[in-house]
Design a protein around this motif. Structure first.
Motif, mmCIF file in Angstrom:
data_model
loop_
_atom_site.group_PDB
_atom_site.id
_atom_site.type_symbol
_atom_site.label_atom_id
_atom_site.label_comp_id
_atom_site.label_asym_id
_atom_site.label_seq_id
_atom_site.Cartn_x
_atom_site.Cartn_y
_atom_site.Cartn_z
ATOM 1 N N LYS A 176 42.967 74.879 12.283
ATOM 2 C CA LYS A 176 41.707 74.245 11.883
ATOM 3 C C LYS A 176 40.795 73.996 13.085
ATOM 4 O O LYS A 176 39.629 74.399 13.082
ATOM 5 C CB LYS A 176 42.000 72.907 11.167
ATOM 6 C CG LYS A 176 42.965 73.020 10.006
ATOM 7 C CD LYS A 176 43.278 71.668 9.386
ATOM 8 C CE LYS A 176 44.026 70.711 10.282
ATOM 9 N NZ LYS A 176 45.418 71.079 10.604
ATOM 10 N N SER A 177 41.339 73.331 14.090
ATOM 11 C CA SER A 177 40.510 73.024 15.268
ATOM 12 C C SER A 177 40.062 74.302 15.968
ATOM 13 O O SER A 177 38.933 74.393 16.453
ATOM 14 C CB SER A 177 41.277 72.143 16.263
ATOM 15 O OG SER A 177 41.545 70.887 15.685
ATOM 16 N N THR A 178 40.949 75.284 16.024
ATOM 17 C CA THR A 178 40.583 76.552 16.661
ATOM 18 C C THR A 178 39.384 77.174 15.953
ATOM 19 O O THR A 178 38.421 77.602 16.601
ATOM 20 C CB THR A 178 41.780 77.534 16.618
ATOM 21 O OG1 THR A 178 42.885 76.928 17.286
ATOM 22 C CG2 THR A 178 41.440 78.851 17.280
ATOM 23 N N LEU A 184 33.173 67.719 11.907
ATOM 24 C CA LEU A 184 33.866 66.486 12.253
ATOM 25 C C LEU A 184 35.372 66.748 12.215
ATOM 26 O O LEU A 184 35.951 66.940 11.150
ATOM 27 C CB LEU A 184 33.476 65.378 11.272
ATOM 28 C CG LEU A 184 31.974 65.086 11.172
ATOM 29 C CD1 LEU A 184 31.660 64.218 9.961
ATOM 30 C CD2 LEU A 184 31.470 64.406 12.433
ATOM 31 N N ASP A 185 35.994 66.776 13.395
ATOM 32 C CA ASP A 185 37.418 67.099 13.483
ATOM 33 C C ASP A 185 38.254 65.821 13.418
ATOM 34 O O ASP A 185 38.304 65.053 14.368
ATOM 35 C CB ASP A 185 37.702 67.864 14.780
ATOM 36 C CG ASP A 185 39.076 68.533 14.766
ATOM 37 O OD1 ASP A 185 39.860 68.286 13.828
ATOM 38 O OD2 ASP A 185 39.361 69.314 15.692
ATOM 39 N N GLU A 186 38.873 65.607 12.293
ATOM 40 C CA GLU A 186 39.692 64.401 12.027
ATOM 41 C C GLU A 186 38.975 63.101 12.395
ATOM 42 O O GLU A 186 39.508 62.272 13.138
ATOM 43 C CB GLU A 186 41.037 64.495 12.751
ATOM 44 C CG GLU A 186 41.899 65.633 12.215
ATOM 45 C CD GLU A 186 43.352 65.533 12.689
ATOM 46 O OE1 GLU A 186 43.905 64.428 12.616
ATOM 47 O OE2 GLU A 186 43.901 66.562 13.097
ATOM 48 N N PRO A 187 37.768 62.896 11.855
ATOM 49 C CA PRO A 187 37.021 61.693 12.233
ATOM 50 C C PRO A 187 37.677 60.400 11.763
ATOM 51 O O PRO A 187 37.498 59.367 12.390
ATOM 52 C CB PRO A 187 35.670 61.881 11.533
ATOM 53 C CG PRO A 187 35.971 62.771 10.374
ATOM 54 C CD PRO A 187 37.056 63.692 10.847
HETATM 55 MG MG MG Z 1 43.351 69.954 15.159
#
Ligand code: MG
Ligand code: ATP
Length: 509
Positions: free
Chosen positions: A45-47, A166-169
């Motif tokens: 996901k983050s990638t 928004l990455d795991e806000p």
């Molecule tokens: Mg991640």
């Protein structure tokens, strides 16, 4: 509806870790929708978001933004196309004001700021326009996490982005802060923002998102409208099997007292008494849940127990031995294990290998030695066991910990501490950032440790977690142990009451 973003067959391989982080990823995000992305730790996901924001380059595939194929070499390019990203670890300058942080780097932007007053006004108006209240003059270093996040979002909105990543806000927010935050996201979407929202909390996803895309091992499993799916279905899509959300456990069989805390007080560096005369015990074979709104003394208590902070008064006994003045290592050698809340700064050394990290603090342990020296074979097999047992995706014995995904770093810390054969195990926010399958596994491991006779303290802002794991619960309020609950007393209502400073008698009346 038009698409804001389209991923066309994006693939990304990391040679250093031999991980195919994204594999032929194709899906679209509609303009103005809140689109959630879910998936196990290490699913990619983050990638994918880093690729969209110009931090990483895809090996193959293209990205369309508002119908136009774009190639980004740096975040600057992405911002120019209207894409903003708020990372899980904030990038603010603590000594600057809110205004300065928001306008950092764009002071001479299209608005032509000439003086501090105009800058301040601009930030004020921006904050009002998006219903994200802040004080423009406040120094950022003094702000709580929830407000820092608001500053980060405003920083992106000041750059006139229309697509927000928004990455795991919500991972850093307390349950009390989550609700208003989700409301903010809805307001932003209503005002025309397109939002990509990563979260492991599936209820949140159903509450706030229009659609959700599930990823697994770098690939897309599918995209669903949140109206047509359930937590159960999403979890199964993510993990590939059904996930059990309830913790299966027998009643505890507590044995001898392992930890005895007597009249413990802690004074913080500012001279404030943050923990006040706290007395409690934890026995072998039981899980003691520590609940409370964060900032009510949990941090001070855990730090004092682990030897990271001095007790100003009172005493701590571990199996009858007074450890009040012992240092961290001495306590560790006596069998105290600790999973810290801040895994990045306290729990791990990101630049070193998995093997070195799982030995951290235990180098003197006889288990890992042959005569006087560390036995490399034993150390490696220990690291390998943790990687396998905890299913640490993307990890190898000699691979760098800093290259792991957020949730997989957490698993390394958990693995190290839980396999250290502790007498007392203190776990602070044990499942923060973990996917649903990993949470199930970690909960099982904690129960297993309990049944093997370990005394366990679980600190968590997640009430669900406290409720499902604890045999007894202590609630801290304003530094005081407001009350303790056992058996049937342990429920949301009683914990909630103690959390705000109430007493149990009031409920019985
Ligand atoms: Mg991640
Ligand atoms: N810079 C990097 N170098 C090498 N490998 C990497 C790098 N960044 C990520 N990876 C690997 O790629 C995989 C996907 O990582 P990513 O961070 O995208 O996962 P994620 O879905 O965001 O997981 P989490 O839910 O834990 O945050 C992981 O196995 C990770 O170890």
């Amino acid at each position: 509806m038009e698409n804001a973003v389209t991923f066309n067959s994006i693939s990304k391989y990391f040679a250093s870790t031999h991980v195919q982080a994204n594999q032929d990823v194709s899906f679209s995000i509609k303009k103005g929708e809140i689109h959630a992305i879910c998936g196990e730790n290490g699913a990619g996901k983050s990638t994918l978001m880093n690729i969209l924001f110009g931090i990483e380059k895809p090996d193959t595939g293209t990205i369309e933004v508002n119908g136009e194929i774009c190639e980004f070499h740096a975040p600057f390019d992405a911002i120019a196309k209207g894409i903003g990203m708020v990372h899980q670890h904030f990038k603010v300058v603590n000594s600057f004001s809110v205004t300065k942080n928001i306008l950092l780097g764009i002071e001479k932007g299209p608005w032509g700021f000439t003086n501090a007053k105009k800058e301040r006004e601009f930030v004020q108006q921006l904050s009002e326009k998006y219903s994200l209240p802040i004080d423009p003059d406040q120094i950022v270093g003094t702000l709580p996490v929830g407000l820092l996040q608001r500053v980060e979002i405003l920083k992106m909105l000041a750059r006139e982005v229309s697509i927000l990543i928004l990455d795991e806000p919500t991972a850093v927010l307390t349950p009390q802060e989550v609700k208003p935050f989700l409301q903010t996201l809805r307001t932003l979407a209503k005002n025309g923002q397109t939002i990509l929202f990563i979260s492991h909390k599936l209820q949140e996803v159903l509450d706030v998102a229009d659609r959700v895309t599930v990823m697994k091992k770098g690939s897309v499993v599918g995209t669903k409208s949140t109206e047509d799916t359930t937590i159960k279905e999403l979890a199964t899509m993510m993990v590939g099997r059904e996930v059990v959300f309830t913790v299966d456990k027998e009643p505890a069989v507590p044995k001898a007292t392992v930890l005895e805390v007597k009249e413990l007080s802690v004074i913080n560096p500012l001279g404030v008494k943050v923990l006040k005369n706290v007395t409690f015990q934890v026995k072998a074979g039981e899980i003691y849940g520590l609940a409370g709104v964060s900032g009510n003394g949990q941090e001070a208590l855990v730090s004092a127990l682990c030897g990271l902070e001095k007790a100003s008064e009172g005493s701590i006994l571990l199996e009858g031995e007074d450890i009040t003045r012992s240092d961290v290592l001495e306590r560790k050698n006596l069998g105290l294990a600790h999973v810290p809340e801040d895994r990045i700064n306290v729990g791990l050394n990101l630049q070193t290998t998995v093997k070195e990290n799982v030995l951290m603090g235990f180098q003197r342990n006889k288990r890992f030695k042959k005569r006087l020296f560390l036995d490399q074979e034993i150390c490696e097999s220990h690291a390998r066991n943790i990687i396998e047992q905890y299913a640490v995706a993307g990890a190898s014995v000699n691979g760098e910990v800093g290259k792991l995904s957020g949730g997989n770093m957490q698993k390394i810390v958990l693995g190290r501490e839980l396999t250290s054969e502790p007498k007392l195990l203190i776990v602070n926010q044990p499942t923060r950032g973990l996917d649903v399958g990993s949470i199930e596994f970690v909960h099982k491991m904690l129960i297993q440790q309990r049944d093997a006779g370990v005394a366990i303290i679980v600190v968590s802002v997640e009430l669900e977690e406290i409720l499902s794991l604890s045999d007894r619960v202590g609630v801290l309020c304003a530094g005081i142990l407001q009350g303790e609950l056992t058996g049937d007393q342990i429920d949301e209502k009683n914990i909630g009451l103690l959390m705000v400073g109430g007493t149990l008698d009031e409920t019985n009346e």
